[in-house]
Design an enzyme around this catalytic site. Sequence first.
Site, PDB file in Angstrom:
ATOM      1  N   SER A  38      38.712  34.973  83.610  1.00 17.43           N
ATOM      2  CA  SER A  38      37.338  34.511  83.782  1.00 17.43           C
ATOM      3  C   SER A  38      36.601  34.259  82.473  1.00 17.43           C
ATOM      4  CB  SER A  38      36.538  35.514  84.621  1.00 17.43           C
ATOM      5  OG  SER A  38      36.300  36.702  83.895  1.00 17.43           O
ATOM      6  N   LYS A  92      31.109  39.351  80.885  1.00 16.35           N
ATOM      7  CA  LYS A  92      30.687  37.949  80.928  1.00 16.35           C
ATOM      8  C   LYS A  92      29.841  37.656  79.700  1.00 16.35           C
ATOM      9  CE  LYS A  92      32.366  37.661  85.157  1.00 16.35           C
ATOM     10  NZ  LYS A  92      33.652  36.963  85.422  1.00 16.35           N
TER      11      LYS A  92
END
Length: 229
Positions: A38, A92
């Site tokens: 990701s 993230k």
Amino acid sequence: MQAIKKLISANKGFLCFLLGMLLIRSAVADWYGVPSASMYPTLLIGDRIISNRLAYDVKLPFTDIVVGRIADPQRGDIVTFSSPEDGTRLVKRLIGLPGDIVEMRDEQLVINGAPMTYDAAAAAPASHRMPDYEGRQMIVRESLPAMAHGVMLLPERMALRSFGPMIVPAGEYLVLGDNRDDSKDSRYIGFVPRALLTGRVSRVMFSLDPQRHYLPRVKRFGAALQDAG
């Protein structure tokens, strides 16, 4: 019961060391193995990263209770946090600050009315391709205010490529994966409250390549992650 007391007494030093390590991981610095794609091309599967748990807040060990603030998160920071959806530990990139108006138009970010620019990525991130994915992979350099970084796009994959505009609430943040078309981020789990941020990641500790029998990626040992566009 007597046997347990003897076991504790005989291993007192080791138990104190273990408790100390747990306290350090909970309050000072934690380390993670990167399990997914990701954050490609910035973080690779097999990277081992350290999260500075004192980057933003001082918390009571083993809790999300903030007892003191150290600094405010900045746009572009790579952050670790507990998912507001289910508590899963995630990493993230922080894109939207409290009060920002953020939208995405066909993969292009627009922050406070200003479209972000995209150009060719540097050689290192451009070489970081997802393993076991046969579709087209595009790696570009996204320029945010004050910093730039690599972003991966997967044109053939179904993904949420447009959203907003939306206002980031006070005390919360909008986060996105650098692998924009293969990341469960604020587009799906919502904004992240500051209390759920657990740290900031700035370097790779070491890296092992699972596609090559876990041989070390020597060039990634100690590699800086910020401004790695």
